[in-house]
Design an enzyme around this catalytic site. Structure first.
Site, PDB file in Angstrom:
ATOM      1  CE1 TYR A  37      17.532  -5.461   0.757  1.00  0.00           C
ATOM      2  CE2 TYR A  37      19.771  -4.637   0.640  1.00  0.00           C
ATOM      3  CZ  TYR A  37      18.437  -4.432   0.901  1.00  0.00           C
ATOM      4  OH  TYR A  37      18.002  -3.204   1.297  1.00  0.00           O
ATOM      5  CE  LYS A  82       1.850  -5.056   2.604  1.00  0.00           C
ATOM      6  NZ  LYS A  82       1.121  -4.002   3.340  1.00  0.00           N
ATOM      7  CG  ASP A 104       1.646  -1.855   5.902  1.00  0.00           C
ATOM      8  OD1 ASP A 104       1.846  -2.882   6.585  1.00  0.00           O
ATOM      9  OD2 ASP A 104       0.708  -1.761   5.096  1.00  0.00           O
ATOM     10  CG  ASP A 161      18.665  -1.495   4.049  1.00  0.00           C
ATOM     11  OD1 ASP A 161      19.211  -0.730   4.859  1.00  0.00           O
ATOM     12  OD2 ASP A 161      18.976  -1.544   2.848  1.00  0.00           O
TER      13      ASP A 161
END
Ligand code: NAD
Length: 339
Positions: free
Chosen positions: A124, A172, A205, A229
């Site tokens: 972002y 991640k 995930d 988000d």
């Protein structure tokens, strides 16, 4: 005491939702002096920008804002006004509680999660460009020690202040070793200062799957901006959808409260969408202002109206075309009556 608050109606369904929330908040007896500021797609023609000068100045001066959603054109056009406000005011935490309320139709019942999303950087940061127009494009993801540290610290402080047992850092880092590796390393360091709160981490995930299968095992989740988000919308879905999900953007001495959902433009002006998320964002604002009694009063009234299930909007009825659904303002009226 009178609270001077920047009130941003926004665009799309924003103005009608903010109107409903304003009426409910005023019924608590708390005194508000609303400093109304226009922003969004509807004021582009008037001011030549979706974020006129006065908006940020007003929030800086008042310290607190209540905001309706604002549309962001997809692909082209102006960048997100919502992201611009968060970045300009350094509102570095996006707090999104997801708690199930009796009466809300959802797949799970005993859920009480809090997503703490980093709000100023990650993808972002908006640093992207065409490498070869139409063929290749590049986006740069920024993760810093400073921003990671303060958001993770906020998550632990929140956990401590609200009697929570566990903070889970979501990342991640197996693939994004530099950026998410930094975020995770910082999270582990900060966790050492909070031996009273359990700490663990999850790869994003796997986190999504776990949230769908065993959401009750999680408590406070902290993560970089993009994952926050997506995962916060997922958590909203677990407790009944975007219509009931409130949010807060918090910095040092400044805070802007707004629902998780967007401007739902296809329903604009129809007095149709659910005001609960915006009203509960107002509840978060009341708590931030120290108006605990008023906050409890609104929250209990919202819960009572939802539990009764009569004066609720279409999204809370068994079917979406249920003829007994009421409009945005009528649901707010019922909440006011319940108070
Ligand atoms: P959205 O949240 O506006 O709407 C998606 C769907 O969710 C709607 O079609 C509706 O079915 C449901 N929904 C949303 N709010 C609801 C409510 N109060 N009551 C009942 N149902 C509700 O998401 P979108 O369509 O992806 O985005 C629309 C615009 O909003 C876009 O321009 C987007 O950029 C913007 N947006 C703004 C914010 C913000 O202001 N903070 C946040 C997200 C999206």
């Amino acid at each position: 005491m009178v609270h001077r608050i920047t009130l941003i109606p926004g665009d799309g369904t924003g103005p009608e939702l903010i109107e409903a929330a304003r009426r409910v908040l005023e019924t608590t007896g708390v005194q508000f002096d609303w400093d109304v500021q226009e922003a969004g797609a509807d004021v582009m023609d008037k001011y030549g920008t979706p974020l006129p000068e006065g908006v940020l100045a007003s929030i800086r001066e008042n310290g607190v804002g209540l905001k309706g959603p604002i549309t962001t054109p997809v692909g082209t056009g102006f960048r997100s006004v919502n992201v611009a406000i968060r970045k300009a005011l350094d509102l570095y935490v996006n707090l999104r509680p997801a708690r199930h309320m009796p009466g809300v139709r959802s797949r799970y019942e005993d859920i009480d999660l809090v997503v703490v999303r980093e709000n100023t950087e990650c993808l972002y940061a908006g640093i992207e460009h065409d490498v070869i127009p139409g063929e290749a494009a590049e986006s740069i993801r920024i993760i810093t020690r400073k921003a990671s540290q303060r958001v993770v610290r906020f998550a632990f402080e929140y956990a401590r202040a609200h009697g929570r047992r566990k903070v889970t850092a979501v990342h991640k880092a197996n693939i994004l070793k530099a950026t998410d590796g930094l975020f995770l390393g910082v999270a582990r360091e900060v966790a050492l200062d909070y031996p009273d709160i359990a700490f663990e981490d999850r790869i994003v995930d796997n986190m999504c799957m776990q949230l769908v299968q065993r959401p009750q095992e999680y408590d406070v989740l902290v993560m970089p901006n993009l994952y926050g988000d997506i995962v916060s919308d997922l958590c909203s879905g677990l407790v009944g959808g975007l219509g009931v999900a409130p949010g807060a953007n918090i910095g040092d001495g400044l805070a802007v409260f707004e629902p998780v959902h967007g401007s739902a433009p296809k329903y604009a002006g129809q007095n149709k969408v659910n005001p609960t998320a915006t009203i509960l964002s107002g509840v978060l604002m009341l708590r931030y202002l120290g108006e605990t009694e008023a906050a409890d009063k609104v929250q209990d009234a919202v819960a009572a109206v939802i539990a009764e299930g009569r004066d609720v909007t279409y999204d809370m009825k068994p079917t979406r075309d249920d003829p007994t659904a009421v409009g945005t303002q009528e649901m707010a009226d019922a909440i006011i009556k319940a108070m």
